[in-house]
Design a protein around this motif. Structure first.
Motif, mmCIF file in Angstrom:
data_model
loop_
_atom_site.group_PDB
_atom_site.id
_atom_site.type_symbol
_atom_site.label_atom_id
_atom_site.label_comp_id
_atom_site.label_asym_id
_atom_site.label_seq_id
_atom_site.Cartn_x
_atom_site.Cartn_y
_atom_site.Cartn_z
ATOM 1 N N ASP A 242 -34.902 -8.844 -0.823
ATOM 2 C CA ASP A 242 -35.511 -8.308 0.399
ATOM 3 C C ASP A 242 -36.451 -9.319 1.056
ATOM 4 O OD1 ASP A 242 -34.205 -5.859 0.410
ATOM 5 O OD2 ASP A 242 -35.669 -4.926 -0.916
ATOM 6 N N LYS A 243 -36.973 -10.249 0.277
ATOM 7 C CA LYS A 243 -37.895 -11.244 0.825
ATOM 8 C C LYS A 243 -37.151 -12.382 1.510
ATOM 9 C CE LYS A 243 -41.201 -10.354 -2.913
ATOM 10 N NZ LYS A 243 -41.878 -10.936 -4.107
ATOM 11 N N ILE A 244 -36.072 -12.842 0.897
ATOM 12 C CA ILE A 244 -35.403 -14.042 1.412
ATOM 13 C C ILE A 244 -34.130 -13.732 2.187
ATOM 14 C CG2 ILE A 244 -36.346 -15.419 -0.477
ATOM 15 C CD1 ILE A 244 -33.598 -15.369 -1.776
ATOM 16 N N GLY A 245 -33.555 -12.539 1.992
ATOM 17 C CA GLY A 245 -32.317 -12.202 2.671
ATOM 18 C C GLY A 245 -31.155 -13.067 2.189
ATOM 19 N N MET A 246 -30.115 -13.133 3.000
ATOM 20 C CA MET A 246 -28.908 -13.871 2.633
ATOM 21 C C MET A 246 -28.866 -15.292 3.199
ATOM 22 S SD MET A 246 -27.079 -11.972 0.706
ATOM 23 C CE MET A 246 -26.795 -10.244 0.240
ATOM 24 N N LEU A 247 -29.812 -15.629 4.092
ATOM 25 C CA LEU A 247 -29.745 -16.918 4.771
ATOM 26 C C LEU A 247 -29.724 -18.120 3.827
ATOM 27 C CD1 LEU A 247 -29.577 -18.401 7.439
ATOM 28 C CD2 LEU A 247 -32.093 -18.346 7.567
#
Length: 265
Positions: A242-247
């Protein structure tokens, strides 16, 4: 197999089985860059056992509840949320099993090249970015419909093409359907259990039928190392998602795909 090869391949399998980065893309790199021989089918079985044990242990409470609920629904005709999730996992597993059985030889013959893996690594990395950016990310796993489960299962069948990433494509499908990141990942990990079990079972049967040599110490270390790396990967991935996402994984896939293209061409 020497010790370095055993450790590297075990850890690669453990980590990349569950991250959306494609295990097949990573497993060809050591052999291509370092000239390593194929690790053999017995070792493949071992590291798959390790990753299977890791995901079952990481989700042991959910697995126990799903199995118990599904069993009650079959034996006692008692419908419940856990049984419904179990049926959704079964439904979503069927497409990959059918496609794998029907097109196994075609997939082996035409899609195992580095060029194909490079292209799919890049293509499905871009699709993952789009899903993470444009998906609503609001639906919980408990709201999943039969249609949504089937669509995720159909997406999973695409992972038979090397470079796609089974975890990556199932998370991508779930995100496109509006599920939040945590539940997209959770369903993807739970969905891996029957598929890894089926693939490992088929490889084991083939191993027995062909009478291939099994180096038991290598297999044992493969199980242990892939288990530890896969378990830590699952826990760290879910805690940071949730902090870094998929990017970060998208960028990594693009860089990896570009490097594979450079090597292939």
């Amino acid at each position: 197999m020497d010790w370095l090869q055993l450790v590297v391949l075990s850890i690669i399998q453990g980590i990349t089985e569950f991250l959306p980065v494609s295990s097949s893309a990573h497993l060809i790199l050591p052999s291509q860059l370092l000239g390593w021989d194929d690790q053999g089918q017995a070792f493949d079985v071992a590291v798959h056992i390790g990753t299977l044990l890791a995901v079952v242990y990481a989700f042991r409470h959910e697995v126990r509840a799903v199995v118990s609920g599904w069993t009650r629904s079959v034996v006692r005709r008692e419908p419940n949320a856990e049984a419904r999730l179990g049926w959704l996992i079964i439904l979503a597993t069927i497409p990959a099993c059918i496609v794998g059985l029907v097109f196994e030889h075609q997939i082996e013959q035409y899609t195992r090249s580095m060029l194909v893996i490079a292209c799919t690594t890049i293509l499905f990395g871009v699709v993952l970015w789009y899903a993470d950016e444009k998906g609503r990310r609001i639906l919980p796993m408990e709201s999943m419909t039969w249609r949504q489960g089937l669509l995720i299962g159909l997406a999973q069948a695409l992972a038979l093409i090397p470079g796609t990433s089974r975890s990556g494509i199932t998370m991508t499908a779930a995100l496109l359907l509006g599920f939040n990141r945590q539940d997209a990942a959770r369903f993807s990990f739970l969905l891996s259990i029957p598929l890894i079990l089926a693939a490992g079972g088929l490889k084991t049967i083939d191993l027995i039928a062909t009478g291939a040599d099994a180096h038991w110490s290598d297999m044992l270390w493969g199980i242990v190392l892939s288990f530890v790396s896969a378990f830590l990967c699952i826990k760290l991935f879910l805690s940071a998602l949730d902090k870094i996402g998929m990017l970060p994984f998208v960028i990594y896939r693009l860089l990896l795909g570009a490097f594979l293209l450079f090597v292939a061409l």
